[in-house]
Design an enzyme around this catalytic site. Structure first.
Site, PDB file in Angstrom:
ATOM      1  N   SER A  74       0.885  -1.093  -0.027  1.00 21.81           N
ATOM      2  CA  SER A  74      -0.109   0.064   0.019  1.00 21.81           C
ATOM      3  C   SER A  74       0.841   1.261  -0.046  1.00 21.81           C
ATOM      4  CB  SER A  74      -0.948   0.004   1.080  1.00 21.81           C
ATOM      5  OG  SER A  74      -1.975   0.857   0.875  1.00 21.81           O
ATOM      6  N   HIS A 182      -8.612   0.609  -0.213  1.00 22.34           N
ATOM      7  CA  HIS A 182      -8.569  -0.151  -1.572  1.00 22.34           C
ATOM      8  C   HIS A 182      -9.769  -0.725  -1.615  1.00 22.34           C
ATOM      9  CE1 HIS A 182      -4.182   0.196  -1.347  1.00 22.34           C
ATOM     10  NE2 HIS A 182      -4.109   0.016  -0.073  1.00 22.34           N
TER      11      HIS A 182
END
Length: 300
Positions: A74, A182
């Site tokens: 991430s 996400h």
């Protein structure tokens, strides 16, 4: 967070000083003294993690000469690109501060949550999410075999938790997060991040970076720019990213920055591979014990 590193190594101390100057705020003091609730806010946590990771990188980068790949989970994908020379440190730091603010705003506009699902295969979790009839529920992080994080609005994620338990999950529990990262609920953050990245100069990485959204290597700055935006709403394909590197011959990994989560995941993602987490001076002996030089003729 990083204070001992800054005291021990001038390269680290200068990194924290540079970060304070770039952001126009005393980020290092917040990292070292807290308060923790303020530090863990998304807008502060993201630049803090990046600064800590890259302070470590600057201390040990001579020992990483010849690295074959970089990857980051991430936010860590930005750190990976700085390490690979795709982005300058200052540009990445401003970007992740903005990214954190945009994600926080998206979380306010479209409230959501995430949940960890343990003990189910990836395809089963995909099926469970697809069977949620009301709300948003999607896979967000494929961390390792038997560990997937789902994301969406509260109704959708709670339905996903129930579905996962019904499918035989060992555990399915909601996480304490500030948004549905996400997932499609982060869509409103994409425009601002894309516009900002369009104004930054990207270089081609000096070694490949394995990206979250595709688990494939990125070899151009143009690819990097596009995929850093895509990952806001796409799942983190972490287990596949590690598999990409292992398939290409990687058998030694170094995790830079706070925590040891990624080395922990590597116990399943890269069985038999060496992994060392480095975030403080106390971790240096373990790094010294890890041979980072490949035999002559072999790929590191």
């Amino acid at each position: 967070m990083g204070r001992d590193l800054a005291r021990a190594f001038p390269e680290a101390r200068h990194t924290f000083e540079e970060a304070d100057e770039v952001l126009g705020t005393d980020l290092s003091r917040l990292m070292w003294e807290g308060p923790e609730p303020e530090l863990t806010l998304t807008r502060n946590a993201q630049p803090a993690i990046l600064v800590h990771s890259l302070a470590v990188h600057r201390v040990i980068r001579d020992r990483l000469d010849g690295a074959a790949f970089a990857a980051g989970h991430s936010l860590g994908e930005f750190s990976a690109h700085v390490a690979a020379g795709t982005l300058p440190f200052a540009g990445a730091l401003r970007t992740v501060r903005l990214r954190g603010a945009l994600m926080s705003q998206a979380g306010l506009e479209s409230p959501g949550t995430m949940a960890a699902v343990l003990g189910l295969g990836d395809d089963v979790v995909r099926r469970v999410c697809g069977e949620v009839e009301q709300g948003v529920c999607v896979p967000a992080n494929f961390n390792c075999e038997g560990q997937v994080v789902i994301s969406g609005d509260r109704a959708g994620v709670r339905a996903g938790i129930a579905g996962a338990r019904g499918a035989g999950a060992k555990r399915a529990v909601e996480l304490n997060v500030s948004g549905a990262f996400h997932s499609p609920l982060m869509e409103s953050a994409r425009g601002g991040l894309a516009a900002h990245l369009a104004g930054l100069s990207f270089s081609d990485p000096v070694f490949p970076v394995v990206c979250n959204a595709t688990a494939a290597t990125v070899s151009t700055g143009a690819q990097a720019r596009e995929l850093l935006v895509r990952q806001l709403t796409a799942p983190v394909l972490w287990s596949r990213s590690i598999a990409t590197m292992v398939a290409a011959g990687a058998d030694r990994f170094v995790e830079l920055g706070p925590g040891t989560v990624l080395c922990g995941l590597n116990r399943r993602n890269a069985r038999g591979a060496s992994c060392v987490s480095v975030g403080s001076p106390a971790d240096m002996p373990a790094l010294d014990a890890l041979s980072l030089r490949a035999p002559t003729g072999a790929r590191p």
